[in-house]
Design an enzyme around this catalytic site. Structure first.
Site: not given
Length: 934
Positions: A116, A358
């Site tokens: 991701d 992230h």
């Protein structure tokens, strides 16, 4: 011959999944075939701490049975564009140690799961290989790259992640077919709008087989992954499992009638095992990859290059957090503190681990979440402060006269970036203790805010130092939220700070002020390395490292595209025009000349200013910029994305270089990708790259290199010959509809956010051999700015003589400095009479004639606080002995290569001598005997 295919269903983990973990646990407990994978140790242990003994026992049983696999193992699934390698390694070390302590070797991860993050770096792949992992799975690569790889059967590869480390850095890499999503035709989540069924219908089976056949055209073996997950999946986990069970049962019934498809629950590790067996059996030649996966675009108009800069204050705060974390860990070890402070240290380690996520340091979270990240990091810094204070008191203690010493209240002023520190503003006498976290001797320019007066600075040996008072720039004086009496900065140089050590300076205030004079431009042209245009006030030349370089530095901004579907946002950078708008035609300059520092205070408009600094002993020019409050117009609702642009006369052939997470440099060419042919759709944002610490350009004919180093992650590029541009700050008044769900428009103190930061400009020869190469200069600056000497301040009622009698004013944690090409990356407590030591060679191959050579280090009698008894090398994460690590080898070229383990033939001998090759990192657990105890 009939083809036999294996279909593997993976259950994915996502941050939202932690809510539904009990259902998953219950299902796996009652099914011998069900398996599940879990990522992100932070969420796992948050849940784990709340569980009773019975649930923990079931969880351990599933791990021991192989039904529950922990993968990656880091505290969070980190970003790969805006993170620094030191922080990445730290958060892996912390997560892997927690897993090892609770679950033992059976819980040890062997697979990287980066499904991701928004693009993928070479350094991240190198880290996975050094962790001893078998492979990595990636979810997001450029849509053009993905299409080409699927068409050419190159979606699986051997990624050589380091040019310097060579084959040892290679790791098997898989690009997931459908990201981490479930195939839409066989998705059974509530958001998939699936149809209920009792007996599995033929048409769904046919859809599944069609999906499988499509993948068999893409991958080289008969092993196929069907990912079963998405963000916040498993809300109806029991329903999902029942339907998948029905699907598997249906497939097995067809096998009895001759079906070639074998359907099963599985994991990434099992998939890699099956692929490895096919590799050996079929002698498969895997394609090689040598570049990275940046920038990432999901569509022709969706380049995810805005997040390289989004939330710049948070990005800088993360760097400060890492700086202080390393200082705390080192002082903890050097002072030999006991376990009383372990929780304090863990608070900052966990906050820093979460910051690498992230959707954290990237700036791609909602405002209230960003505020929470900042709060967690602030709590971590506050928790670590007692460690620093106790350690410094221990190391500075003398008790030479037999009297009882008072505790020194060492503190850190975290608002010195806006020239605010109550202690230095109010105290008549104060102590500045400067700690050097590097493994070599350095000089450091100390800067603290003060009020008017005459200040005397005395060194540890009693010398009165040259000190300088400089007026604070008006933009800083008027910064929103600033509450300070200070109108001046006091600057002095702390020379020869010892490695892993400190010097203490005594500062006292007298009544007579001493200000730097305001000079005419002609005087500064004669005394500094920089020159300015007499017409518009802009910088137009630097003279540095024996090179005269015509160079202009200006500020511009981009406006966002007006299309409602593709505006710039937290993720995307999508300018309306490829030519940015210049901020100002003229600059107002004020010059302040002194013996310690020369400063040029620039004002461009009401919301952009800059201070250019030249230090006598430094071979760089510092650009200390201030941007904000950004203009915000609700009517037009366009973004303002501010850049600093350096324009030189270099002929660079559309080529520039950016670093990979602070380590190896990556070659970039405008409108070009090394491993696939690019169709240009976004000439500006499509040529932006992540700059973690450095961007540079070169002119071979002139033998000239110009580099700009940063104090945080930023987006950068070189769109034209001789240009370097870096994005500093941005607001985005439309959401880019990629998950944040709100605009990016940061406020502080009820005003749009003001951000301050620094760039460091270096220039010099890169082809001609010299005593000090431009690469070594840049490495030196990057290290000193990333792990900056830390300033501890304290009030004192003692005069200088009394203080020196009572306290050590100088201390070194090392008995000798390490060479310039070697750095102690990690020094942290590891248990009873054990520490974790991580050494790195900081130069790449061929980067420097001398410093790029292999180096030998003798650890015996290196540390002042303890003696080494025994050392043993581990993998990079510190969770497995290096000589016990075995990696699957996918590099089949005639015969299996000798890459099965990471063990270094030149290992530690009985005299504690180790060898480091260029860019090598080696990690050791060290058993010690204290020479000084607390």
């Amino acid at each position: 011959m009939k083809r036999s295919s294996i279909i593997i269903i993976l259950f994915l983990s996502d941050p939202g999944l932690r809510v539904f973990l009990p259902v998953v646990l219950n299902f796996c407990t009652h099914s011998r075939t069900a398996v599940f994978i879990y990522v992100e140790s932070a969420f796992l242990f948050k849940w784990w701490k709340e569980q009773p003994r019975l649930v923990r026992s079931k969880f351990r049983k599933l791990i021991n049975n192989g039904q529950l696999e922990l993968i990656s193992g880091a505290w969070s699934m980190n970003d790969e564009a805006t993170t620094h390698y030191q922080s990445i390694i730290d958060q892996f070390t912390y997560g892997l140690k927690a897993i090892d302590a609770v679950f033992g070797p059976r819980g040890r991860p062997k697979v990287g799961w980066q499904i991701d993050s928004f693009g993928h770096s070479k350094q991240m792949a190198s880290i996975f290989s050094q962790l001893g992992f078998d492979g990595i799975f990636l979810g997001r690569i450029d849509y053009q790259d993905k299409k080409i790889r699927f068409e050419t059967k190159t979606a699986e590869m051997l990624w050589r992640a380091s040019d310097s480390l060579g084959q040892k850095s290679e790791i098997f890499t898989h690009i997931l077919y459908n990201g981490y999503d479930a195939p839409k035709d066989i998705c059974f989540e509530e958001f998939c709008d699936f149809r209920e069924f009792f007996d599995f219908p033929q048409n769904l089976w046919e859809n599944l087989i069609e999906n499988v056949e499509n993948q068999l055209k893409i991958y080289k073996t008969n092993n196929v992954i069907l990912t079963m997950g998405y963000d916040f999946s498993y809300r109806q986990a029991e329903v999902l499992f029942r339907k998948l069970d029905t699907l598997i049962k249906y497939g097995k019934a067809l096998q009895r009638n001759g079906s070639q498809y074998n359907l099963m629950y599985s994991t990434p590790s099992c998939y890699l095992k099956a692929v490895h067996e096919s590799t050996t059996k079929l002698n498969i030649m895997w394609p090689k990859k040598f570049d990275d996966f940046f920038p990432y675009a999901s569509l022709p108009t969706r380049y995810w290059t805005g997040f390289y800069t989004s939330r710049p204050a948070l990005k800088r705060f993360e760097r400060i957090g890492n700086n202080f974390l390393q200082v705390c860990k080192q002082l903890y070890v050097l002072a030999r503190l006991n376990n009383t402070y372990r929780t304090n240290l863990a608070t900052l380690q966990e906050a820093m681990g979460v910051m690498q996520h992230h959707d954290a340091v990237t700036g791609t979270e909602q405002q209230h979440v960003a505020d929470d990240y900042a709060k967690l990091l602030t709590e971590g810094l506050n928790k670590c402060s007692p460690i620093a204070m106790t350690s410094l008191n221990t190391l500075s203690s003398t008790k030479s006269n037999g009297s009882k010493q008072s505790t020194i209240p060492y503190t850190s002023c975290f608002l010195r970036n806006i020239s605010q520190c109550k202690l230095t503003e109010e105290a008549e006498n104060f102590i500045a203790t400067i700690y050097n976290p590097l493994s070599r001797v350095i000089d450091y320019y100390v800067r603290v805010p003060v009020t008017k007066g005459h200040y005397v600075v005395v060194s540890p040996n009693g010398d009165e130092l040259q000190a300088q008072l400089i007026p604070i720039h008006p933009h800083v004086l008027n910064a929103p939220g600033r509450k300070s009496k200070a109108t001046l900065d006091l600057v002095f140089v702390a020379t020869e700070l010892p490695p892993l050590g400190f010097k203490t300076f005594y500062v006292t205030k007298r009544s007579k002020p001493k200000l730097s004079r305001n000079h005419r431009q002609s005087e500064i042209e004669q005394k500094t390395f920089v020159k300015f245009s007499r017409i518009n006030g802009y910088l137009n030349k630097i003279i540095i490292n024996q090179k005269a370089v015509p160079i202009r530095q200006e500020f511009y901004y981009y406006k966002s595209a007006s299309k409602p579907k593709e505006p710039s946002g937290a993720y995307l950078f999508n300018p309306a025009h490829n030519t940015p708008i210049k901020i100002a035609e003229r600059v107002k300059n004020k010059f302040y000349i002194g013996e310690v520092v020369k400063e040029i205070h620039q004002t461009f408009n009401t919301w952009i200013s800059q201070i250019i600094r030249i230090y006598p002993k430094e071979n760089f020019v510092e650009f200390n910029w201030s941007v904000g409050p950004l203009p915000s117009t609700n009517r037009t609702r366009h973004s303002t994305e501010v850049i600093s642009r350096f324009v030189s006369s270099l002929h660079t052939n559309a080529t520039f270089y950016t670093d990979s997470n602070g380590r190896e440099m990556m070659k970039r060419i405008i409108n070009w990708r090394p491993s696939w042919k690019l169709h240009v759709t976004q000439p500006t944002s499509g040529n932006y790259y992540p700059v973690t610490t450095k961007i540079l350009i070169r002119d071979p004919k002139k033998d000239l290199e110009v580099a700009v180093l940063t104090d945080r992650a930023q987006g950068g590029t070189s769109l034209h010959n001789g240009h370097i541009e870096l994005m500093l700050h941005r607001n985005c008044l439309k959401d880019d509809k990629l998950g944040v769900g709100e605009i990016l428009n940061e406020f502080a103190f009820d005003k749009p956010l003001v951000v301050r930061g620094s760039h460091y400009l270096v220039a010099g020869s890169y082809l001609t051999p010299s005593n000090e190469s431009i690469a070594s200069i840049e490495k030196d600056i990057a290290q000193r700015k990333h792990l900056e000497a830390w300033t501890f301040l304290s009030k004192t009622n003692y005069d200088y003589t009394s203080y020196k009698e009572l306290y050590n004013m100088e201390y070194s944690g090392l008995k000798r400095a390490l060479p310039k090409n070697v750095h102690i990356l990690t020094l942290e407590p590891w248990g009873n009479k054990k520490i974790l030591l991580r050494l790195e060679h900081i130069f790449e191959k061929h980067e420097d004639l001398i410093l790029s050579r292999p180096v030998e280090i003798n650890l015996e009698d290196l540390f002042a606080a303890f003696k080494l008894i025994y050392i043993r090398e581990t993998t990079l994460g510190g969770n497995q002995w290096l000589d016990e690590n075995k990696r699957r080898d996918f590099n089949v070229v005639g015969k299996i290569s000798n890459r099965k383990n990471l063990s270094n033939r030149r290992n530690v001998n009985s005299k504690f001598i180790i060898n480091l090759d260029p860019l090598q990192i080696r990690t050791f657990v060290i058993w010690i005997k204290s020479l000084k105890t607390k």
